[in-house]
Write an enzyme that holds these catalytic residues in place. Structure first.
Site, PDB file in Angstrom:
ATOM      1  N   ASP A   1       0.827  -1.206   0.000  1.00 41.20           N
ATOM      2  CA  ASP A   1       0.000   0.000   0.000  1.00 41.20           C
ATOM      3  C   ASP A   1       0.865   1.261   0.000  1.00 41.20           C
ATOM      4  OD1 ASP A   1      -2.349   1.394  -0.046  1.00 41.20           O
ATOM      5  OD2 ASP A   1      -2.888   1.042   2.048  1.00 41.20           O
TER       6      ASP A   1
ATOM      7  N   ASN B   1     -11.010  -2.629  -5.417  1.00 39.51           N
ATOM      8  CA  ASN B   1     -10.223  -1.672  -6.205  1.00 39.51           C
ATOM      9  C   ASN B   1     -10.885  -1.306  -7.549  1.00 39.51           C
ATOM     10  OD1 ASN B   1      -7.046  -2.952  -4.984  1.00 39.51           O
ATOM     11  ND2 ASN B   1      -8.121  -1.099  -4.355  1.00 39.51           N
TER      12      ASN B   1
HETATM   13  C1  IPE Z   1      -5.382  -2.765  -0.161  1.00 46.97           C
HETATM   14  O1  IPE Z   1      -5.060  -1.451  -0.430  1.00 46.97           O
HETATM   15  C2  IPE Z   1      -5.465  -3.550  -1.438  1.00 46.97           C
HETATM   16  C3  IPE Z   1      -4.195  -3.778  -2.126  1.00 46.97           C
HETATM   17  C4  IPE Z   1      -3.014  -3.507  -1.647  1.00 46.97           C
HETATM   18  C5  IPE Z   1      -4.323  -4.374  -3.422  1.00 46.97           C
HETATM   19  P1  IPE Z   1      -6.202  -0.327  -0.559  1.00 46.97           P
HETATM   20  O2  IPE Z   1      -5.508   0.956  -0.708  1.00 46.97           O
HETATM   21  O3  IPE Z   1      -7.156  -0.725  -1.619  1.00 46.97           O
HETATM   22  O4  IPE Z   1      -6.938  -0.478   0.852  1.00 46.97           O
HETATM   23  P2  IPE Z   1      -7.850   0.562   1.658  1.00 46.97           P
HETATM   24  O5  IPE Z   1      -8.885   1.058   0.707  1.00 46.97           O
HETATM   25  O6  IPE Z   1      -6.952   1.661   2.137  1.00 46.97           O
HETATM   26  O7  IPE Z   1      -8.393  -0.236   2.793  1.00 46.97           O
HETATM   27  C1  IPE Z   2      -1.544   0.185  -3.403  1.00 46.19           C
HETATM   28  O1  IPE Z   2      -1.319   1.550  -3.442  1.00 46.19           O
HETATM   29  C2  IPE Z   2      -1.797  -0.404  -4.773  1.00 46.19           C
HETATM   30  C3  IPE Z   2      -3.157  -0.891  -4.983  1.00 46.19           C
HETATM   31  C4  IPE Z   2      -4.126  -0.886  -4.110  1.00 46.19           C
HETATM   32  C5  IPE Z   2      -3.458  -1.404  -6.296  1.00 46.19           C
HETATM   33  P1  IPE Z   2      -2.526   2.577  -3.429  1.00 46.19           P
HETATM   34  O2  IPE Z   2      -2.875   2.904  -4.841  1.00 46.19           O
HETATM   35  O3  IPE Z   2      -3.644   2.093  -2.594  1.00 46.19           O
HETATM   36  O4  IPE Z   2      -1.835   3.831  -2.751  1.00 46.19           O
HETATM   37  P2  IPE Z   2      -2.484   4.896  -1.775  1.00 46.19           P
HETATM   38  O5  IPE Z   2      -3.106   4.129  -0.642  1.00 46.19           O
HETATM   39  O6  IPE Z   2      -3.511   5.635  -2.575  1.00 46.19           O
HETATM   40  O7  IPE Z   2      -1.353   5.745  -1.333  1.00 46.19           O
HETATM   41 MG    MG Z   3      -4.120   2.341  -0.630  1.00 47.46          MG
END
Ligand code: IPE
Ligand code: IPE
Ligand code: MG
Length: 241
Positions: free
Chosen positions: A18, A66
């Site tokens: 994340d 997502n």
């Molecule tokens: C969790 O990250 C899912 C992945 C790393 C694929 P998100 O960014 O989607 O999670 P939330 O929304 O902060 O819980």
């Molecule tokens: C994790 O990074 C990747 C996926 C969930 C696909 P994020 O895209 O959630 O990054 P933040 O949380 O917005 O920083």
């Molecule tokens: Mg995220």
């Protein structure tokens, strides 16, 4: 890595990768640049696994939730997946790592889906490690699908309700045959599972870091694994003192 793996290495590590978006935002870059940098982190982490005694690495790459992101981010992530599989194929062969995937793979768009299945087939005999990508993965829908499968067996008279055990339910999940994760690492300061391996993580150790996924280093990975080795896992019993 030349150093020895810690004595109590986690056999299976799950990663909630994340913080790609925040990494990009801090640099005034588009979110996709963060995802691209995150793919580079995967390459490094994968390389570090054998030296740390990690045989199974499961990466949460795309959740069932997502899809709520803007279309261009979703399609960018899917093209990155295709690119990742294309570019990393030689590493998987060199390191003899088998590629596996869990989640609703039928919804992964082409050409990534075909490349995914091709790469899994081509690496199926590799025996030095298993990289599992969780794609369009959500633990709740996984548990619902497993429950439905068992219910169908019961309805068809092939299974009695009292034969539904923890082992049988585990065997009906997409992770059948995999050990439960010993250690789950989440980057970017968040401390939640976000629908990742809910059933399998019952006794996993958690390790969270404020580091954003693109900045997550092999050194930090080693620190997490070393801390895991120092933890006392009691599984409900008493400490061995
Ligand atoms: C969790 O990250 C899912 C992945 C790393 C694929 P998100 O960014 O989607 O999670 P939330 O929304 O902060 O819980
Ligand atoms: C994790 O990074 C990747 C996926 C969930 C696909 P994020 O895209 O959630 O990054 P933040 O949380 O917005 O920083
Ligand atoms: Mg995220």
């Amino acid at each position: 890595m030349s150093e020895q793996p810690p004595k109590q290495a986690p056999l299976h590590v799950g990663m909630i990768m994340d913080g790609n978006g925040r990494w990009a935002k801090a640099r005034a870059l588009p979110r996709l640049a963060g995802h691209r940098a995150g793919a580079e982190t995967i390459r490094r982490i994968l390389e570090a696994c054998p030296g740390l005694g990690v045989h199974w690495l499961t990466l949460y790459a795309f959740s069932t939730e997502n899809w709520r992101r803007p279309d261009d981010e979703v399609s960018g992530l899917m093209s990155l997946l295709d690119q990742f599989l294309r570019e990393r194929r030689k590493d998987l062969d060199k390191q003899r790592i088998r590629l596996n995937a869990i989640g609703g793979l039928e919804r992964i768009p082409e050409p990534a889906r075909t490349r995914l299945f091709e790469t899994m087939a081509a690496t199926r005999h590799h025996d030095r490690g298993v990289l599992t990508l969780a794609l369009n993965y959500g633990a709740r829908s996984e548990i619902v699908a497993a429950t439905r499968r068992l219910a169908e067996e019961v309805a068809a008279g092939r299974l009695r309700p009292d034969e539904i055990t923890e082992e049988r339910l585990s065997g009906a999940l997409s992770t059948a045959g995999m050990p439960d994760p010993d250690l789950i690492i989440r980057t970017s300061g968040e401390m939640r599972l976000s629908n990742f391996l809910l059933w399998q993580a019952s006794y996993a150790e958690f390790w969270c870091t404020p580091t954003l996924w693109p900045d997550f280093s092999c050194d930090e990975f080693r620190r997490a694994v070393e801390e895991f080795a120092r933890r006392g896992r009691r599984f409900g019993g008493l400490a061995n003192v």
